[in-house]
Design an enzyme around this catalytic site. Structure first.
Site, PDB file in Angstrom:
ATOM      1  N   GLU A 205       0.810  -1.217   0.000  1.00 13.25           N
ATOM      2  CA  GLU A 205       0.000   0.000   0.000  1.00 13.25           C
ATOM      3  C   GLU A 205       0.844   1.268   0.000  1.00 13.25           C
ATOM      4  O   GLU A 205       0.345   2.361   0.254  1.00 13.25           O
ATOM      5  CB  GLU A 205      -0.958  -0.026   1.185  1.00 13.25           C
ATOM      6  CG  GLU A 205      -1.916  -1.213   1.098  1.00 13.25           C
ATOM      7  CD  GLU A 205      -2.927  -1.265   2.226  1.00 13.25           C
ATOM      8  OE1 GLU A 205      -2.855  -0.422   3.136  1.00 13.25           O
ATOM      9  OE2 GLU A 205      -3.799  -2.152   2.185  1.00 13.25           O
ATOM     10  N   LYS A 337     -15.454  -1.615   1.941  1.00 13.79           N
ATOM     11  CA  LYS A 337     -14.670  -2.142   0.826  1.00 13.79           C
ATOM     12  C   LYS A 337     -15.647  -2.728  -0.188  1.00 13.79           C
ATOM     13  O   LYS A 337     -16.339  -3.702   0.108  1.00 13.79           O
ATOM     14  CB  LYS A 337     -13.694  -3.221   1.309  1.00 13.79           C
ATOM     15  CG  LYS A 337     -12.565  -2.682   2.176  1.00 13.79           C
ATOM     16  CD  LYS A 337     -11.689  -3.808   2.709  1.00 13.79           C
ATOM     17  CE  LYS A 337     -10.458  -3.274   3.418  1.00 13.79           C
ATOM     18  NZ  LYS A 337      -9.669  -4.357   4.067  1.00 13.79           N
ATOM     19  N   LYS A 388      -9.460   5.639   3.224  1.00 16.09           N
ATOM     20  CA  LYS A 388      -8.189   4.932   3.394  1.00 16.09           C
ATOM     21  C   LYS A 388      -7.759   4.464   2.028  1.00 16.09           C
ATOM     22  O   LYS A 388      -8.404   3.593   1.446  1.00 16.09           O
ATOM     23  CB  LYS A 388      -8.396   3.701   4.288  1.00 16.09           C
ATOM     24  CG  LYS A 388      -7.838   3.779   5.663  1.00 16.09           C
ATOM     25  CD  LYS A 388      -7.999   2.432   6.371  1.00 16.09           C
ATOM     26  CE  LYS A 388      -7.038   1.405   5.829  1.00 16.09           C
ATOM     27  NZ  LYS A 388      -7.084   0.137   6.603  1.00 16.09           N
TER      28      LYS A 388
END
EC number: 4.2.1.11
Length: 427
Positions: A205, A337, A388
């Site tokens: 990430e 998500k 995020k």
């Protein structure tokens, strides 16, 4: 003119070099929508099923030709000719066509790719940016980014059991400035790590993955970087953790191998509480394992009024599980998500349910990403206030941040950056 006239599913490659599904949806007007789906590394056991081929002779079994074939055959037949503006009806058609609780037959990677591509085609035909198509005139809140600057756990090969150490620019006046805060801290942290003779390679990430003494040492590195970059910890930039605790929960205990500790739920709660007292930590994700609901109750009772407690593996973007969590006063936030549930309609339902209960909704990427930036538009379109989407490196992460910068520019003077107000779940 909004009728769907062609659908193409194809196998493309994600940020980890693994196959994923991309879909094109063509409308009668000639407009096309294209979407690619992400993939996770640490996954909740109750997530919708990502269909993989299992053919070890191709991509070590990770191919997605079956999912693409489902798009190109029975999904195509089921939604051909339908109106792309009827998102809820289209998604219900996909859900019914699959016929399972967790999209195990067609694959959530197939249904989500189609769901997203349909929405993007409809937005394009409407002449609206995607965030405006999702949210109408009320979409004007930019999200506060939670930037993963040190990686551990399943996202890195180091001695850190916790998966993510994040910086949160709560004191920035705008999203653009929040990105600057994050980038400056990121580069300062890189220099600090390099000066210590540690590697500055990055994880999935985009965050660094150094082997340091323990978890507190990682936190102190970040605080040092914040201060050296010229910012005030807590006031301008707060901290967040993603424990991904399911990954080190075995036999009813939390095994922190890097710390040499084996802890009960109560002891792990006490450890997290100690860190929150010592450091400006305002958000903890998956602080307990997904099946340790008693532990979640303990954690929520102890920290739920002063720290955002985000359920990721716990809730898996599923309204049935979220409803139970709300009823039992478990956590105070949900991570969203899109590939955990498999359609946009179900995703939006989870966001709305969370908000009605006073929970926050944090829109999230996955560790395996593509250049698709749909989640940026979802964050603004649903006024979700937090996102995020990784660190300040890797173009698969920057795609989302850059889209948010464009959206803020497009909104102009009506754009609002909530800062600490994004954490409305804290008393």
């Amino acid at each position: 003119m909004s009728a769907i006239v062609d659908i193409i599913g194809r196998e493309v490659i994600d940020s980890r070099g693994n196959p994923t599904v991309e879909c094109d949806v063509l409308l009668e007007s000639g407009v096309m929508g294209r979407a690619a789906v992400p993939s996770g590394a640490s996954t909740g056991s109750r997530e919708a099923i990502e269909l993989r081929d299992g053919d070890k002779s191709r991509y070590f079994g990770k191919g997605v030709l079956k999912a693409c074939e489902h798009i190109n055959t029975e999904i195509s037949e089921a939604i051909m000719g339908l109106d792309a503006n009827e998102q809820a009806f289209l998604d219900r058609t996909l859900i019914d066509l699959d016929g399972t609780e967790n999209k195990a037959r067609l694959g959530a990677n197939a249904t989500l790719a189609v769901s997203m591509a349909v929405a993007k085609a409809a937005a394009e035909e409407s002449g609206l940016p995607l965030y405006r198509y999702f949210g109408g005139s009320g979409a004007m809140q930019m999200p506060v980014p939670m930037m993963n600057v040190i990686n551990g756990g399943a996202h890195a090969n180091n001695n850190l059991d916790l998966q993510e150490f994040m910086i949160i620019p709560v004191g920035a006046p705008s999203f653009r400035e929040a990105i600057r805060y994050g980038a400056e801290v990121f580069h300062t942290l890189k220099k600090i790590i390099n000066d210590k003779g540690l590697p500055t390679s990055v994880g999935d990430e985009g965050g660094f993955a150094p082997s340091v003494e323990n978890h507190e040492a990682a936190i102190k590195l970040i605080l040092q970087a914040i201060e050296q970059a010229g910012y005030e910890p807590g006031t301008q930039i707060a901290l967040g953790l993603d424990c991904a605790a399911s990954e080190f929960y075995k036999d009813g205990k939390y095994h922190l191998a890097g710390e040499g500790m084996t802890l009960s739920s109560a002891d792990f709660t006490n450890l997290l509480g100690t860190w929150c007292d010592k450091y400006p930590i305002i958000s903890i994700e998956d602080g307990m394992a997904e099946n340790d609901w008693d532990g979640w109750a303990t954690l929520t009772n102890a920290l739920g009024k002063k720290v955002q407690l985000v359920g990721d593996d716990l809730f898996v973007t599923n309204t049935k599980i979220l409803r139970e969590g709300i009823q039992k006063n478990i956590a105070n936030s949900i991570l969203i998500k899109i590939n955990q549930i498999g359609t946009l309609t179900e995703t939006f339902a989870a966001i709305e349910m969370a908000k009605r209960a006073g929970y926050t909704a944090v829109i999230s990427h996955r560790s395996g990403e593509t250049e698709d930036s749909t989640i940026a538009d979802i964050a603004v379109g649903t006024n979700s206030l937090q996102i995020k989407t990784g660190s300040m490196s890797r173009s698969d992460r920057m795609a989302k941040y850059n889209q948010l910068l464009r959206i803020e520019e497009d909104l102009g003077d009506i754009a609002s950056y909530p800062g600490r107000g994004a954490f409305y779940n804290l008393k």
